[in-house]
Design a protein around this motif. Structure first.
Motif, PDB file in Angstrom:
ATOM      1  N   GLU A 200       0.812  -1.252   0.109  1.00  0.00           N
ATOM      2  CA  GLU A 200       0.031  -0.155   0.167  1.00  0.00           C
ATOM      3  C   GLU A 200       0.758   1.116  -0.049  1.00  0.00           C
ATOM      4  O   GLU A 200       0.658   2.320  -0.812  1.00  0.00           O
ATOM      5  CB  GLU A 200      -0.891   0.022   1.220  1.00  0.00           C
ATOM      6  N   ILE A 201       1.821   1.207   0.722  1.00  0.00           N
ATOM      7  CA  ILE A 201       2.864   2.361   0.840  1.00  0.00           C
ATOM      8  C   ILE A 201       3.531   2.669  -0.504  1.00  0.00           C
ATOM      9  O   ILE A 201       3.568   3.632  -0.941  1.00  0.00           O
ATOM     10  CB  ILE A 201       4.041   2.261   1.884  1.00  0.00           C
ATOM     11  N   ALA A 202       3.949   1.438  -1.007  1.00  0.00           N
ATOM     12  CA  ALA A 202       4.749   1.781  -2.447  1.00  0.00           C
ATOM     13  C   ALA A 202       3.726   2.271  -3.674  1.00  0.00           C
ATOM     14  O   ALA A 202       4.065   3.129  -4.372  1.00  0.00           O
ATOM     15  CB  ALA A 202       5.215   0.362  -2.774  1.00  0.00           C
ATOM     16  N   THR A 203       2.503   1.782  -3.535  1.00  0.00           N
ATOM     17  CA  THR A 203       1.490   2.254  -4.337  1.00  0.00           C
ATOM     18  C   THR A 203       1.153   3.808  -4.005  1.00  0.00           C
ATOM     19  O   THR A 203       1.070   4.755  -5.130  1.00  0.00           O
ATOM     20  CB  THR A 203       0.288   1.483  -4.213  1.00  0.00           C
ATOM     21  N   ALA A 204       0.974   4.247  -2.824  1.00  0.00           N
ATOM     22  CA  ALA A 204       0.899   5.721  -2.569  1.00  0.00           C
ATOM     23  C   ALA A 204       2.215   6.388  -2.992  1.00  0.00           C
ATOM     24  O   ALA A 204       1.992   7.559  -3.439  1.00  0.00           O
ATOM     25  CB  ALA A 204       0.541   5.749  -1.031  1.00  0.00           C
ATOM     26  N   ALA A 205       3.290   6.001  -2.672  1.00  0.00           N
ATOM     27  CA  ALA A 205       4.430   6.572  -3.098  1.00  0.00           C
ATOM     28  C   ALA A 205       4.542   6.706  -4.546  1.00  0.00           C
ATOM     29  O   ALA A 205       4.970   8.001  -5.044  1.00  0.00           O
ATOM     30  CB  ALA A 205       6.002   5.904  -2.728  1.00  0.00           C
ATOM     31  N   GLU A 206       4.084   5.821  -5.499  1.00  0.00           N
ATOM     32  CA  GLU A 206       4.001   6.017  -6.859  1.00  0.00           C
ATOM     33  C   GLU A 206       3.021   7.224  -7.438  1.00  0.00           C
ATOM     34  O   GLU A 206       3.204   8.015  -8.083  1.00  0.00           O
ATOM     35  CB  GLU A 206       3.610   4.758  -7.522  1.00  0.00           C
ATOM     36  N   ARG A 207       1.989   7.060  -6.672  1.00  0.00           N
ATOM     37  CA  ARG A 207       0.996   8.186  -6.791  1.00  0.00           C
ATOM     38  C   ARG A 207       1.384   9.697  -6.576  1.00  0.00           C
ATOM     39  O   ARG A 207       1.060  10.541  -7.086  1.00  0.00           O
ATOM     40  CB  ARG A 207      -0.252   7.810  -6.105  1.00  0.00           C
ATOM     41  N   ILE A 208       2.326   9.821  -5.689  1.00  0.00           N
ATOM     42  CA  ILE A 208       2.817  10.951  -5.159  1.00  0.00           C
ATOM     43  C   ILE A 208       4.006  11.588  -5.808  1.00  0.00           C
ATOM     44  O   ILE A 208       4.534  12.441  -5.507  1.00  0.00           O
ATOM     45  CB  ILE A 208       3.047  10.955  -3.528  1.00  0.00           C
TER      46      ILE A 208
END
Length: 329
Positions: A200-208
Motif C-alpha cells: 500500500e505504501i509503495a502504491t501511494a509513493a508512486e501516486r505521489i
C-alpha cells in the motif's frame, strides 16, 4: 517546606500501579523555581519507564512534561514569580507543585494557554528535532508518517508540509485518516484494513511521484510497522524510529540495510537534542512561536484529572486516542 499531591509509580507494571500520594517540596535554591503545575502531558515515555522498559527505581513521581506558573524563585533564577512556563524531559512533573531548574523552563507566549503549551512541549520539540536534525525536511521531501493522527504524528505532518514536503500518512481508522488529511497529508493508508502495508505504501509513493520510495519514514509505532517502513525507503533513504507504540523492534540483521539500498536507521531520543540549554531554548522558542502565530495547531485529545491518570494511560497505550492527552492536578 510545602506539600503537594503527586502521581506516583509504586512499582513496575501497567497503569494500575499509579497512586496519588502527598509529597514534600523544598523551597527553591539558587537557580531554581517552584512551579504551580496547570497541566501535565501524557506520553509513551512515561509508560516505558513505568513498565521498566527504560530503567527506573520505583517508587517515584511520574511525569516528563508540564506547564504552569512560577510561584517562588531562588537566588539567580532565570525566571520571575508569575512567569508562565513549560518544560519536559525531566522526571517527577506530575504533581501540583514542582521544583525546577530555572534554565530548563521555556517561556510561554501570552496568547498561548498553559494546557496548550503543555500539549506542545515534548511532542512539539520532538517533531522539531525529527524534521530538522534526524532528517532535514525541505521542499519536495516525500515522507511516510505512521500514526499520523496521534500527537507527534499531527505535528510532524504540519511541520513537513510547512517546509514544502509531501506526506503519506497511515492511521488505524478512516476517522483518524481524516484528521491526518486536515493536517496536510496527501496520501492516506488505513493500516487496520490491509494485509500488505508495504505494498500500500509503495502504491501511494508512486501516486505521489516517488516510485523509487520515500525519502524518510517516521515511525513511532515500532514492531508492527518497522518492516513496512524499511521497505518503503528509496536508495539511501532514512528510517527515523522514534517510538514503539505496538512494541519494541526486535534485533535485526544489519545486512538488510545494505540489501535495501544503503539505508540509514536512527533511533533518537529528544533528550539528546536538548542537552544544551541554548538548543533547548531554541527549539522551545520556535515551537511556541509557531503555536502563537497559528502556524501549528495543537490538538488536545483528552483532559483527565490526576485521579483518573490510569484511564488516560490505558487510552494512550491502547492506541485509542488522537491528539495529546493531558492531566490536570
Amino acid at each position: 517546606m510545602a506539600t503537594t499531591t503527586a502521581l506516583v509509580v509504586t512499582r513496575h507494571g501497567g497503569p494500575e500501579v499509579l497512586a496519588l500520594e502527598e509529597r514534600e517540596v523544598p523551597a527553591p535554591g539558587p537557580g531554581e523555581a517552584l512551579v504551580e503545575v496547570a497541566a501535565g502531558g501524557v506520553n509513551f515515555i512515561d509508560a516505558y519507564k513505568r513498565a521498566g522498559i527504560y530503567p527506573t527505581d520505583p517508587p517515584y513521581v511520574q511525569g516528563f512534561e508540564a506547564a504552569g506558573t512560577v510561584r517562588e524563585v531562588g537566588e539567580g533564577a532565570a525566571v520571575a514569580v508569575g512567569d508562565r512556563v513549560a518544560w519536559s524531559m525531566v522526571d517527577g512533573l506530575h504533581a501540583g507543585l514542582v521544583l525546577a531548574d530555572a534554565e530548563r523552563l521555556l517561556p510561554v507566549p501570552d496568547n498561548v494557554n498553559l494546557e496548550t503549551a503543555c500539549a506542545a512541549t515534548l511532542q512539539g520539540m520532538t517533531a522539531h528535532a525529527l524534521v530538522t536534525d534526524c532528517y532535514r525536511v525541505q521542499e519536495g521531501t516525500v515522507a511516510l508518517v505512521h500514526a499520523a493522527a496521534g500527537g507527534v504524528g499531527q505535528l510532524l505532518t504540519q511541520m513537513i508540509t510547512a517546509r514544502g514536503g509531501l506526506v503519506i500518512a497511515t492511521a488505524g481508522s478512516p476517522d483518524k485518516l481524516e484528521i491526518a488529511r486536515s493536517r496536510g497529508a496527501t496520501e492516506l493508508i488505513d493500516y487496520s484494513a490491509t494485509d500488505d502495508l508495504a505494498g500500500e505504501i509503495a502504491t501511494a509513493a508512486e501516486r505521489i511521484g516517488a516510485p523509487r520510495g520515500v525519502d524518510v519514514a517516521y515511525d513511532g509505532v515500532g514492531k508492527a510497522t518497522f518492516d513496512a517502513s524499511l521497505a518503503s525507503l528509496r536508495t539511501r533513504g532514512t528510517l527515523v524510529l522514534f517510538g514503539g507504540a505496538s512494541g519494541q523492534v526486535p534485533p535485526f540483521d544489519l545486512q538488510r540495510l545494505n540489501a535495501g539500498g544503503s539505508l540509514f536507521v536512527t533511533r533518537p531520543s529528544l533528550a539528546h537534542f536538548i542537552e544544551e540549554t541554548e538548543e533547548l531554548q531554541l527549539r522551545g522558542r520556535e515551537v511556541f512561536a509557531d503555536v502563537s502565530a497559528g502556524r501549528l495547531d495543537i490538538a488536545v485529545g483528552g483532559r483527565y484529572s490526576f485521579a483518573d491518570a490510569a484511564e488516560a494511560y490505558r487510552a494512550l497505550e491502547g492506541r485509542a486516542t488522537t491528539g495529546k492527552l493531558i492531566l490536570v492536578p
